[in-house]
Design an enzyme around this catalytic site. Structure first.
Site, short mmCIF file in Angstrom:
data_model
loop_
_atom_site.label_atom_id
_atom_site.label_comp_id
_atom_site.label_asym_id
_atom_site.label_seq_id
_atom_site.Cartn_x
_atom_site.Cartn_y
_atom_site.Cartn_z
N TYR A 20 -4.86 -8.50 -18.37
CA TYR A 20 -4.82 -7.79 -17.08
C TYR A 20 -6.24 -7.50 -16.59
O TYR A 20 -6.55 -7.72 -15.42
CB TYR A 20 -4.01 -6.50 -17.22
CG TYR A 20 -3.62 -5.91 -15.90
CD1 TYR A 20 -2.52 -6.38 -15.20
CD2 TYR A 20 -4.35 -4.87 -15.34
CE1 TYR A 20 -2.16 -5.84 -13.97
CE2 TYR A 20 -4.00 -4.32 -14.12
CZ TYR A 20 -2.90 -4.81 -13.43
OH TYR A 20 -2.56 -4.28 -12.22
N HIS A 24 -8.10 -9.30 -13.23
CA HIS A 24 -8.61 -8.44 -12.17
C HIS A 24 -10.13 -8.47 -12.06
O HIS A 24 -10.68 -8.06 -11.03
CB HIS A 24 -8.07 -7.01 -12.32
CG HIS A 24 -6.67 -6.91 -11.84
ND1 HIS A 24 -5.59 -7.25 -12.64
CD2 HIS A 24 -6.16 -6.57 -10.63
CE1 HIS A 24 -4.48 -7.11 -11.95
NE2 HIS A 24 -4.79 -6.70 -10.71
N TRP A 80 0.32 -14.72 -7.67
CA TRP A 80 -0.45 -13.66 -8.33
C TRP A 80 0.50 -12.58 -8.87
O TRP A 80 0.39 -12.13 -10.00
CB TRP A 80 -1.46 -13.06 -7.35
CG TRP A 80 -2.22 -11.90 -7.89
CD1 TRP A 80 -1.93 -10.58 -7.74
CD2 TRP A 80 -3.41 -11.96 -8.69
NE1 TRP A 80 -2.85 -9.81 -8.38
CE2 TRP A 80 -3.78 -10.63 -8.97
CE3 TRP A 80 -4.19 -13.00 -9.18
CZ2 TRP A 80 -4.90 -10.32 -9.73
CZ3 TRP A 80 -5.31 -12.68 -9.92
CH2 TRP A 80 -5.65 -11.35 -10.20
N TRP A 81 1.44 -12.16 -8.02
CA TRP A 81 2.39 -11.14 -8.43
C TRP A 81 3.26 -11.59 -9.59
O TRP A 81 3.54 -10.81 -10.50
CB TRP A 81 3.28 -10.73 -7.27
CG TRP A 81 2.61 -9.88 -6.24
CD1 TRP A 81 1.41 -9.22 -6.34
CD2 TRP A 81 3.11 -9.58 -4.94
NE1 TRP A 81 1.14 -8.54 -5.19
CE2 TRP A 81 2.17 -8.74 -4.31
CE3 TRP A 81 4.25 -9.93 -4.25
CZ2 TRP A 81 2.35 -8.24 -3.01
CZ3 TRP A 81 4.43 -9.45 -2.97
CH2 TRP A 81 3.50 -8.62 -2.37
#
Length: 115
Positions: A20, A24, A80-81
């Site tokens: 994660y 990001h 992306w989601w």
């Protein structure tokens, strides 16, 4: 037009922290562009070192629901989601993904603000 402040939470799967943070640190340009085009500014995500992600941003447009529909319509954002949803667990009953259904990220009520 007043700025609308939004705050939300979602839970991170313990095994997904490194992935994660990595994704990001390298957000896809198409996603960043769509966020900007949908009138979202000052967007931050915080991690509480347990499992909760806390997001906050300012909405500076005049049609939040319409802008969120534009966001959902972008294939790269949906990709992306799909990737990031797989790293998360929603605290919202009945939620099954960011692109459809009840809000994946649980909205929070603002109870105090000062500028």
């Amino acid at each position: 037009m007043p700025v609308r402040r939004i705050a939300q939470i979602v839970h991170l799967k313990p095994s997904a922290l490194a992935a994660y943070k990595e994704c990001h640190a390298n957000v896809w340009p198409e996603v960043l562009q769509q966020i900007k085009e949908c009138n979202i500014r000052d967007y931050s995500i915080f991690y509480d070192n347990d499992r909760t992600l806390f997001a906050t941003f300012k909405y500076v447009g005049d049609d939040f629901e319409g802008d969120m529909e534009k966001m959902k319509a972008n294939p790269k954002v949906r990709e992306w989601w799909t990737m990031t949803d797989g790293m998360q667990e929603s605290p919202t009953p009945g939620a099954y993904g960011s692109a459809e259904g009840p809000s994946w990220w649980k909205p929070l009520e603002e109870v105090f603000y000062t500028d």
